[in-house]
Scaffold this motif. Structure first.
Motif, PDB file in Angstrom:
ATOM      1  N   SER A  91      44.731 -23.629 -16.636  1.00  0.00           N
ATOM      2  CA  SER A  91      45.307 -24.781 -15.951  1.00  0.00           C
ATOM      3  C   SER A  91      45.608 -25.899 -16.932  1.00  0.00           C
ATOM      4  O   SER A  91      46.644 -26.586 -16.818  1.00  0.00           O
ATOM      5  CB  SER A  91      44.343 -25.281 -14.867  1.00  0.00           C
ATOM      6  OG  SER A  91      44.831 -26.451 -14.261  1.00  0.00           O
ATOM      7  N   TRP A  92      44.740 -26.078 -17.916  1.00  0.00           N
ATOM      8  CA  TRP A  92      44.946 -27.128 -18.919  1.00  0.00           C
ATOM      9  C   TRP A  92      46.054 -26.762 -19.908  1.00  0.00           C
ATOM     10  O   TRP A  92      46.902 -27.585 -20.246  1.00  0.00           O
ATOM     11  CB  TRP A  92      43.637 -27.375 -19.660  1.00  0.00           C
ATOM     12  CG  TRP A  92      43.768 -28.362 -20.768  1.00  0.00           C
ATOM     13  CD1 TRP A  92      44.095 -29.684 -20.685  1.00  0.00           C
ATOM     14  CD2 TRP A  92      43.591 -28.090 -22.167  1.00  0.00           C
ATOM     15  NE1 TRP A  92      44.122 -30.254 -21.926  1.00  0.00           N
ATOM     16  CE2 TRP A  92      43.817 -29.304 -22.869  1.00  0.00           C
ATOM     17  CE3 TRP A  92      43.252 -26.945 -22.895  1.00  0.00           C
ATOM     18  CZ2 TRP A  92      43.719 -29.397 -24.234  1.00  0.00           C
ATOM     19  CZ3 TRP A  92      43.154 -27.036 -24.263  1.00  0.00           C
ATOM     20  CH2 TRP A  92      43.383 -28.248 -24.922  1.00  0.00           C
ATOM     21  N   ASP A 119      49.483 -26.223 -17.793  1.00  0.00           N
ATOM     22  CA  ASP A 119      49.800 -27.295 -16.840  1.00  0.00           C
ATOM     23  C   ASP A 119      50.011 -26.731 -15.433  1.00  0.00           C
ATOM     24  O   ASP A 119      50.951 -27.087 -14.714  1.00  0.00           O
ATOM     25  CB  ASP A 119      51.034 -28.084 -17.287  1.00  0.00           C
ATOM     26  CG  ASP A 119      51.161 -29.420 -16.561  1.00  0.00           C
ATOM     27  OD1 ASP A 119      50.138 -29.894 -16.027  1.00  0.00           O
ATOM     28  OD2 ASP A 119      52.276 -29.977 -16.515  1.00  0.00           O
ATOM     29  N   TRP A 120      49.113 -25.812 -15.048  1.00  0.00           N
ATOM     30  CA  TRP A 120      49.144 -25.223 -13.706  1.00  0.00           C
ATOM     31  C   TRP A 120      48.165 -25.971 -12.810  1.00  0.00           C
ATOM     32  O   TRP A 120      47.244 -26.646 -13.276  1.00  0.00           O
ATOM     33  CB  TRP A 120      48.737 -23.752 -13.745  1.00  0.00           C
ATOM     34  CG  TRP A 120      49.722 -22.844 -14.389  1.00  0.00           C
ATOM     35  CD1 TRP A 120      51.036 -23.092 -14.642  1.00  0.00           C
ATOM     36  CD2 TRP A 120      49.462 -21.516 -14.875  1.00  0.00           C
ATOM     37  NE1 TRP A 120      51.626 -22.009 -15.233  1.00  0.00           N
ATOM     38  CE2 TRP A 120      50.692 -21.027 -15.399  1.00  0.00           C
ATOM     39  CE3 TRP A 120      48.339 -20.701 -14.908  1.00  0.00           C
ATOM     40  CZ2 TRP A 120      50.803 -19.753 -15.951  1.00  0.00           C
ATOM     41  CZ3 TRP A 120      48.455 -19.436 -15.457  1.00  0.00           C
ATOM     42  CH2 TRP A 120      49.675 -18.967 -15.970  1.00  0.00           C
ATOM     43  N   SER A 121      48.363 -25.803 -11.514  1.00  0.00           N
ATOM     44  CA  SER A 121      47.345 -26.259 -10.564  1.00  0.00           C
ATOM     45  C   SER A 121      46.148 -25.322 -10.623  1.00  0.00           C
ATOM     46  O   SER A 121      46.252 -24.174 -11.079  1.00  0.00           O
ATOM     47  CB  SER A 121      47.925 -26.305  -9.151  1.00  0.00           C
ATOM     48  OG  SER A 121      48.274 -25.000  -8.721  1.00  0.00           O
ATOM     49  N   ILE A 122      44.999 -25.798 -10.146  1.00  0.00           N
ATOM     50  CA  ILE A 122      43.790 -24.965 -10.164  1.00  0.00           C
ATOM     51  C   ILE A 122      43.977 -23.719  -9.300  1.00  0.00           C
ATOM     52  O   ILE A 122      43.552 -22.614  -9.679  1.00  0.00           O
ATOM     53  CB  ILE A 122      42.570 -25.781  -9.685  1.00  0.00           C
ATOM     54  CG1 ILE A 122      42.212 -26.855 -10.728  1.00  0.00           C
ATOM     55  CG2 ILE A 122      41.367 -24.871  -9.454  1.00  0.00           C
ATOM     56  CD1 ILE A 122      41.752 -26.285 -12.054  1.00  0.00           C
ATOM     57  N   SER A 123      44.621 -23.877  -8.153  1.00  0.00           N
ATOM     58  CA  SER A 123      44.834 -22.715  -7.282  1.00  0.00           C
ATOM     59  C   SER A 123      45.720 -21.678  -7.961  1.00  0.00           C
ATOM     60  O   SER A 123      45.475 -20.470  -7.855  1.00  0.00           O
ATOM     61  CB  SER A 123      45.465 -23.166  -5.967  1.00  0.00           C
ATOM     62  OG  SER A 123      46.702 -23.821  -6.192  1.00  0.00           O
ATOM     63  N   ARG A 124      46.739 -22.126  -8.677  1.00  0.00           N
ATOM     64  CA  ARG A 124      47.617 -21.199  -9.386  1.00  0.00           C
ATOM     65  C   ARG A 124      46.863 -20.483 -10.504  1.00  0.00           C
ATOM     66  O   ARG A 124      47.031 -19.272 -10.709  1.00  0.00           O
ATOM     67  CB  ARG A 124      48.815 -21.964  -9.957  1.00  0.00           C
ATOM     68  CG  ARG A 124      49.903 -21.103 -10.583  1.00  0.00           C
ATOM     69  CD  ARG A 124      50.993 -21.986 -11.167  1.00  0.00           C
ATOM     70  NE  ARG A 124      52.082 -21.225 -11.764  1.00  0.00           N
ATOM     71  CZ  ARG A 124      53.164 -20.839 -11.128  1.00  0.00           C
ATOM     72  NH1 ARG A 124      53.320 -21.137  -9.843  1.00  0.00           N
ATOM     73  NH2 ARG A 124      54.121 -20.157 -11.751  1.00  0.00           N
ATOM     74  N   SER A 125      46.017 -21.204 -11.221  1.00  0.00           N
ATOM     75  CA  SER A 125      45.233 -20.599 -12.293  1.00  0.00           C
ATOM     76  C   SER A 125      44.205 -19.613 -11.747  1.00  0.00           C
ATOM     77  O   SER A 125      43.989 -18.546 -12.330  1.00  0.00           O
ATOM     78  CB  SER A 125      44.537 -21.686 -13.109  1.00  0.00           C
ATOM     79  OG  SER A 125      45.477 -22.539 -13.721  1.00  0.00           O
TER      80      SER A 125
END
Length: 316
Positions: free
Chosen positions: A224-225, A228-234
Motif C-alpha cells: 500500500s505504501w 499508493d494503493w488503498s489498504i483493501s486493494r493491498s
C-alpha cells in the motif's frame, strides 16, 4: 514399504543424513529458481518487448481516431451544449478513456511488462504457477520459451517450496515445544492439566496461522505504501498471491513493488504451503485415516512380538 525420499525430506524429525540432503536440495532448487528468473529477465525482453511497444502505439493511434470521430465544435455553444447529442459525446469520451485505461489490455501507457524486471517477475509467476493473466507472451518465440520455462522452472520451484514448507513446519513445532516448556516451568500444576496438552497439540498450527497472517497484513501495508494503493486493494492483492490464485486486475507497477513481489511470492507461498500441509495432517488425524505402510509395519511388529510366545508354547 519403504518411505520415499521426498516423504523423508518433508518430515520434521529427519535424521542427520536427510537433514543435510534437504539443505543441499533447498539451496540448489532456490538457486535454480533465481537463475530461471534472471534468465527470463534477459530472454523475454528480446522476444516480447518490441511487440509490446507496438501494441501501445496501435492503442494510441486507435484512441486518437475514435476520439476524432466524437469531435463537434458546435457543442461548445450554449444553445445546443445541453442537447442529447452533445451529452452523448461527453459520455462517449469518458468511456473511451476508460476503455484505453492503464489497467486494461488496451493500455496506451507503457506498463513495462517485458522489461528485464517485468520479465523476471513473469518467470517467477510461471515457476510458482500463479500466472497473473495480465501478462502473457504474444510472439511465437515467446510462447515456445514459456513452455520451456514451465517444464524446467515449475519442478524446481515446487521442490524449493515443499522443502521450505517443511522447514517452516519444523520451526513452528520447535516454537510450540518451547512455549509448552515455558508454560510447564512457570505453572507445573497447570501443565499437568489437559489445557496445556491441548495448547501443545495446536501449537504448530497456531504458529503457522500467525506467520501467514503476519505476511498477509505486513505485505498489505508495504505494498500500500509502495504502490499508493488503498489498504483493501493491498489486502486483496496479497491474499490472491498467497493463495496462488493470481488474479491479474491488481499487480505492482513500480520497480520497487516488483522487486518486493519477487521475495514476497517466494516466502509467502512456502508459508501458505506449510499451513495447508499442517491443516491436512490435522484433518487426516482427526478422521482417523492411517497410511497403509504404517498398518503393514504395525502388523509385522505384532507378528514378531507374538512369534516367540508361540515357539515357547510349542517347545513346552
Amino acid at each position: 514399504g519403504e518411505e520415499s525420499w521426498l516423504a523423508a525430506l518433508m518430515r520434521h524429525d529427519v535424521d542427520g543424513h536427510h537433514a543435510e540432503l534437504r539443505r543441499r536440495i533447498l539451496v540448489i532448487s532456490f538457486v535454480l529458481v533465481m537463475a530461471f528468473c534472471l534468465c527470463g529477465g534477459f530472454v523475454f525482453p528480446a522476444l516480447e518487448r518490441k511487440s509490446e511497444l507496438g501494441r501501445y502505439e496501435r492503442a494510441r493511434s486507435l484512441f486518437a481516431d475514435l476520439n476524432a470521430l466524437a469531435e463537434f465544435k458546435g457543442c461548445t455553444g450554449e444553445v445546443i451544449s445541453h442537447m442529447d447529442f452533445c451529452r452523448n459525446i461527453h459520455w462517449f469520451r469518458e468511456h473511451l478513456v476508460a476503455f484505453f485505461g492503464p489497467d486494461t489490455s488496451n493500455s496506451m501507457v507503457d506498463r513495462g511488462h517485458w522489461t528485464p524486471t517485468g520479465s523476471a517477475l513473469f518467470a517467477l509467476s510461471v515457476a510458482s504457477t500463479i500466472g497473473y493473466g495480465a501478462q502473457s507472451p504474444h510472439t511465437h518465440e515467446g510462447k515456445v520459451a514459456t513452455v520451456v520455462f514451465v517444464a524446467l522452472a515449475v519442478p524446481a520451484f515446487a521442490c524449493c517450496a515443499i522443502i521450505a514448507s517443511s522447514y517452516l513446519r519444523a520451526m513452528a513445532r520447535r516454537w510450540s515445544e518451547k512455549v509448552a516448556l515455558s508454560v510447564r516451568d512457570l505453572s507445573p500444576v497447570a501443565a499437568r492439566g489437559s489445557s496445556a496438552c491441548e495448547a501443545n497439540a495446536i501449537g504448530p498450527l497456531g504458529e503457522l496461522v500467525i506467520l501467514v497472517l503476519a505476511l498477509w497484513l505486513a505485505g498489505a501495508v508495504v505494498f500500500s505504501w509502495i504502490e499508493d494503493w488503498s489498504i483493501s486493494r493491498s489486502l486483496y492483492f496479497c491474499f490472491v498471491t498467497l493463495s496462488a490464485v493470481g488474479f491479474a486486475n491488481v499487480t505492482p507497477q513500480s520497480l520497487a513493488g516488483r522487486v518486493l513481489m519477487l521475495a514476497y511470492v517466494s516466502v509467502g507461498l512456502a508459508s501458505a504451503a506449510s499451513l495447508a500441509s499442517e491443516v491436512i495432517d490435522r484433518m487426516v488425524s482427526a478422521l482417523g485415516v492411517r497410511d497403509e505402510d504404517e498398518d503393514e509395519m504395525s502388523d509385522d511388529s505384532a507378528e514378531q512380538h507374538l512369534l516367540p510366545h508361540h515357539r515357547a508354547e510349542l517347545a513346552s
